[in-house]
Design an enzyme around this catalytic site. Structure first.
Site, PDB file in Angstrom:
ATOM      1  N   SER A   1      -5.706  -4.893   7.753  1.00 46.34           N
ATOM      2  CA  SER A   1      -5.621  -5.791   7.144  1.00 46.34           C
ATOM      3  C   SER A   1      -5.511  -6.942   6.332  1.00 46.34           C
ATOM      4  CB  SER A   1      -6.445  -6.485   8.544  1.00 46.34           C
ATOM      5  OG  SER A   1      -8.018  -6.816   7.538  1.00 46.34           O
TER       6      SER A   1
ATOM      7  N   ASP B   1       3.976   2.057  12.820  1.00 47.69           N
ATOM      8  CA  ASP B   1       2.078   3.307  12.382  1.00 47.69           C
ATOM      9  C   ASP B   1       2.025   4.147  11.240  1.00 47.69           C
ATOM     10  OD1 ASP B   1       0.788   5.457  13.293  1.00 47.69           O
ATOM     11  OD2 ASP B   1       0.944   5.152  15.447  1.00 47.69           O
TER      12      ASP B   1
ATOM     13  N   CYS C   1     -31.291   5.324  -2.910  1.00 51.94           N
ATOM     14  CA  CYS C   1     -32.483   4.654  -3.148  1.00 51.94           C
ATOM     15  C   CYS C   1     -32.200   2.933  -3.388  1.00 51.94           C
ATOM     16  CB  CYS C   1     -33.211   5.722  -3.031  1.00 51.94           C
ATOM     17  SG  CYS C   1     -35.057   4.695  -3.443  1.00 51.94           S
TER      18      CYS C   1
ATOM     19  N   HIS D   1     -15.467   0.519  -0.871  1.00 52.20           N
ATOM     20  CA  HIS D   1     -17.014   0.420  -0.582  1.00 52.20           C
ATOM     21  C   HIS D   1     -17.080   1.298  -0.048  1.00 52.20           C
ATOM     22  CE1 HIS D   1     -14.217  -2.965   2.078  1.00 52.20           C
ATOM     23  NE2 HIS D   1     -14.357  -3.952   0.376  1.00 52.20           N
TER      24      HIS D   1
ATOM     25  N   ALA E   1      -8.519   1.397   7.226  1.00 56.12           N
ATOM     26  CA  ALA E   1      -9.287   1.579   8.691  1.00 56.12           C
ATOM     27  C   ALA E   1      -8.139   2.285   9.521  1.00 56.12           C
ATOM     28  CB  ALA E   1     -10.345   0.002   9.513  1.00 56.12           C
TER      29      ALA E   1
ATOM     30  N   PHE F   1     -11.368  -1.618  12.648  1.00 62.14           N
ATOM     31  CA  PHE F   1     -12.287  -2.831  12.560  1.00 62.14           C
ATOM     32  C   PHE F   1     -12.404  -4.472  13.509  1.00 62.14           C
ATOM     33  CE2 PHE F   1     -13.820  -0.617   9.582  1.00 62.14           C
ATOM     34  CZ  PHE F   1     -15.200  -0.728   9.397  1.00 62.14           C
ATOM     35  N   ARG F   2     -10.437  -4.643  12.941  1.00 63.17           N
ATOM     36  CA  ARG F   2     -10.011  -6.682  13.861  1.00 63.17           C
ATOM     37  C   ARG F   2      -8.906  -5.753  14.207  1.00 63.17           C
ATOM     38  NH1 ARG F   2     -11.920  -5.924   8.800  1.00 63.17           N
ATOM     39  NH2 ARG F   2     -13.912  -7.520   8.200  1.00 63.17           N
TER      40      ARG F   2
ATOM     41  N   ASP G   1     -15.292   7.227   5.049  1.00 62.36           N
ATOM     42  CA  ASP G   1     -14.968   8.403   5.889  1.00 62.36           C
ATOM     43  C   ASP G   1     -15.105   9.541   5.073  1.00 62.36           C
ATOM     44  OD1 ASP G   1     -12.421   8.971   5.820  1.00 62.36           O
ATOM     45  OD2 ASP G   1     -11.777   6.874   7.533  1.00 62.36           O
TER      46      ASP G   1
HETATM   47  P1  OAD Z   1      -9.611  -3.942  10.051  1.00 58.67           P
HETATM   48  O1  OAD Z   1      -9.865  -3.607  11.183  1.00 58.67           O
HETATM   49  O2  OAD Z   1      -9.034  -5.504   9.632  1.00 58.67           O
HETATM   50  O3  OAD Z   1      -7.508  -3.864   9.590  1.00 58.67           O
HETATM   51  C1  OAD Z   1      -7.005  -2.505   9.947  1.00 58.67           C
HETATM   52  C2  OAD Z   1      -5.723  -2.636  10.535  1.00 58.67           C
HETATM   53  O4  OAD Z   1      -4.650  -1.715  10.686  1.00 58.67           O
HETATM   54  C3  OAD Z   1      -4.955  -4.027  11.442  1.00 58.67           C
HETATM   55  O5  OAD Z   1      -4.573  -4.396  11.069  1.00 58.67           O
HETATM   56  C4  OAD Z   1      -4.490  -2.392  12.765  1.00 58.67           C
HETATM   57  O6  OAD Z   1      -3.442  -3.603  13.117  1.00 58.67           O
HETATM   58  C5  OAD Z   1      -3.926  -1.521  11.449  1.00 58.67           C
HETATM   59  N1  OAD Z   1      -3.622  -0.185  12.872  1.00 58.67           N
HETATM   60  C6  OAD Z   1      -5.068   0.789  13.086  1.00 58.67           C
HETATM   61  N2  OAD Z   1      -4.363   1.388  13.403  1.00 58.67           N
HETATM   62  C7  OAD Z   1      -2.710   1.721  13.354  1.00 58.67           C
HETATM   63  C8  OAD Z   1      -1.893   2.233  12.748  1.00 58.67           C
HETATM   64  N3  OAD Z   1      -1.642   3.924  13.348  1.00 58.67           N
HETATM   65  N4  OAD Z   1      -0.918   2.435  12.260  1.00 58.67           N
HETATM   66  C9  OAD Z   1      -0.183   0.202  11.196  1.00 58.67           C
HETATM   67  N5  OAD Z   1      -1.757   0.159  11.447  1.00 58.67           N
HETATM   68  C10 OAD Z   1      -3.034   0.043  11.774  1.00 58.67           C
HETATM   69  O7  OAD Z   1      -9.906  -2.625   8.730  1.00 58.67           O
HETATM   70  P2  OAD Z   1      -9.254  -2.744   6.724  1.00 58.67           P
HETATM   71  O8  OAD Z   1      -8.438  -3.934   6.443  1.00 58.67           O
HETATM   72  O9  OAD Z   1     -10.164  -1.167   6.730  1.00 58.67           O
HETATM   73  O10 OAD Z   1     -15.671  -3.471   5.502  1.00 58.67           O
HETATM   74  O11 OAD Z   1     -11.087  -3.665   6.824  1.00 58.67           O
HETATM   75  C11 OAD Z   1     -11.070  -4.210   5.775  1.00 58.67           C
HETATM   76  C12 OAD Z   1     -13.239  -3.943   5.775  1.00 58.67           C
HETATM   77  O12 OAD Z   1     -13.780  -4.921   6.657  1.00 58.67           O
HETATM   78  C13 OAD Z   1     -13.170  -2.776   5.790  1.00 58.67           C
HETATM   79  O13 OAD Z   1     -13.534  -1.672   4.859  1.00 58.67           O
HETATM   80  C14 OAD Z   1     -15.160  -2.925   6.347  1.00 58.67           C
HETATM   81  C15 OAD Z   1     -14.590  -3.654   7.357  1.00 58.67           C
HETATM   82  O14 OAD Z   1     -15.803  -4.894   7.761  1.00 58.67           O
HETATM   83  C16 OAD Z   1     -17.236  -2.830   4.923  1.00 58.67           C
HETATM   84  O15 OAD Z   1     -17.601  -1.686   5.460  1.00 58.67           O
HETATM   85  C17 OAD Z   1     -17.540  -3.386   3.457  1.00 58.67           C
END
Ligand code: OAD
Length: 246
Positions: free
Chosen positions: A193, A233, A127, A119, A22, A33-34, A104
């Site tokens: 993350s 970043d 469906c 994902h 994300a 998300f986190r 996305d």
């Molecule tokens: P997370 O939100 O867990 O992690 C995103 C990370 O990106 C965070 O640790 C932020 O610090 C970092 N971040 C944000 N903007 C940034 C930037 N411009 N440069 C560098 N770092 C940045 O998202 P994911 O790891 O993608 O699942 O989460 C995994 C899955 O959890 C998602 O696909 C979703 C969610 O629940 C499903 O929908 C199944």
């Protein structure tokens, strides 16, 4: 510096693969998300988006899903320089594939060709009975108009074509992602993350006998095994990397 070391590793590599999360899309206006202002920290509870909840209360699920959709994709969404940098690297033969946890569709929109969506894709619905896939927006429009839950022509429940918590990942895509991770010489884990399984384990598979680079604001569970760690970043690091590989 670290980006130079990474660029030289990529120049020597036969295969370079990126895993994105994300964090790639926050600069496009989609919250993560986190992270600090993440979806799961703000108004939403991941428990509402489990498959069990979809099956037991599809109407309530769709109400919450619409709100989540607005929070994530409410504004006009376009790829940013981080997506573009990965597409540029691929077009120059410096990147073999993007494995993404994002739903996305922005990697393809930026021009990446070899994209594995672990994902699913939020622009589609599927469906649950006949497996038919279609555009999500007309279905969301029906839900806004009061059709809850929305149903397929066959009568089956329509679900966003994304992997909900409690669901398995698409098997063939995950198997291919694991193979790519294992065979890569350089693996870039960017904007994630790395806490959600099984995608979160791909860096470990890759690091066994490859060069792992992590770029993420927050520390990740794989920083210790990475040859390069940048808590920076992605919209700065990836364009800088692509420029050095020009
Ligand atoms: P997370 O939100 O867990 O992690 C995103 C990370 O990106 C965070 O640790 C932020 O610090 C970092 N971040 C944000 N903007 C940034 C930037 N411009 N440069 C560098 N770092 C940045 O998202 P994911 O790891 O993608 O699942 O989460 C995994 C899955 O959890 C998602 O696909 C979703 C969610 O629940 C499903 O929908 C199944």
């Amino acid at each position: 510096d670290a980006i130079d070391r990474l660029a030289s590793a990529i120049r020597r590599a036969e295969s370079t693969v990126a895993l994105t999360g994300a964090g790639l899309s926050t600069a496009s206006g989609i919250p993560d998300f986190r992270g600090e202002e993440g979806i799961w920290n703000a108004q939403f509870d991941p428990a509402d988006f489990r498959i069990e909840r979809f099956l037991s209360d599809p109407a309530g699920f769709w109400t919450d899903r619409l709100a989540l959709h607005e929070a994530m994709f409410g504004t006009e969404i376009e790829p940013n320089v981080a997506h573009e940098a990965l597409a540029t690297m691929e077009s120059r033969g410096r990147l073999d594939a993007v494995i993404t946890q994002n739903t996305d569709g922005l990697h393809a929109a930026a021009g990446s060709r070899e994209v594995f969506e672990l994902h699913g894709n939020a622009h589609r619905v599927v469906c649950m009975d006949c497996g038919h896939r279609g555009d999500a927006e007309p279905v969301r429009e029906r839900v806004r108009g009061g059709e809850r839950p929305p149903r397929c022509d066959c009568g089956g429940l329509l679900k966003p074509d994304v992997v909900l918590f409690g669901e398995l990942l698409p098997e063939a895509i995950m198997a291919e992602a694991q193979r790519r991770a294992r065979e890569s010489d350089v693996f870039l884990a960017v904007g994630s993350s790395l806490t959600v399984e099984p995608a979160g384990s791909l860096p470990k598979i890759a690091a066994r006998d490859g060069f792992l680079a992590v770029c993420n604001f927050d520390p990740t569970p794989h920083d210790d095994r990475a040859a390069v760690v940048l808590h920076e970043d992605v919209t700065e690091v990836l364009p800088a990397l692509a420029a050095r590989l020009a």
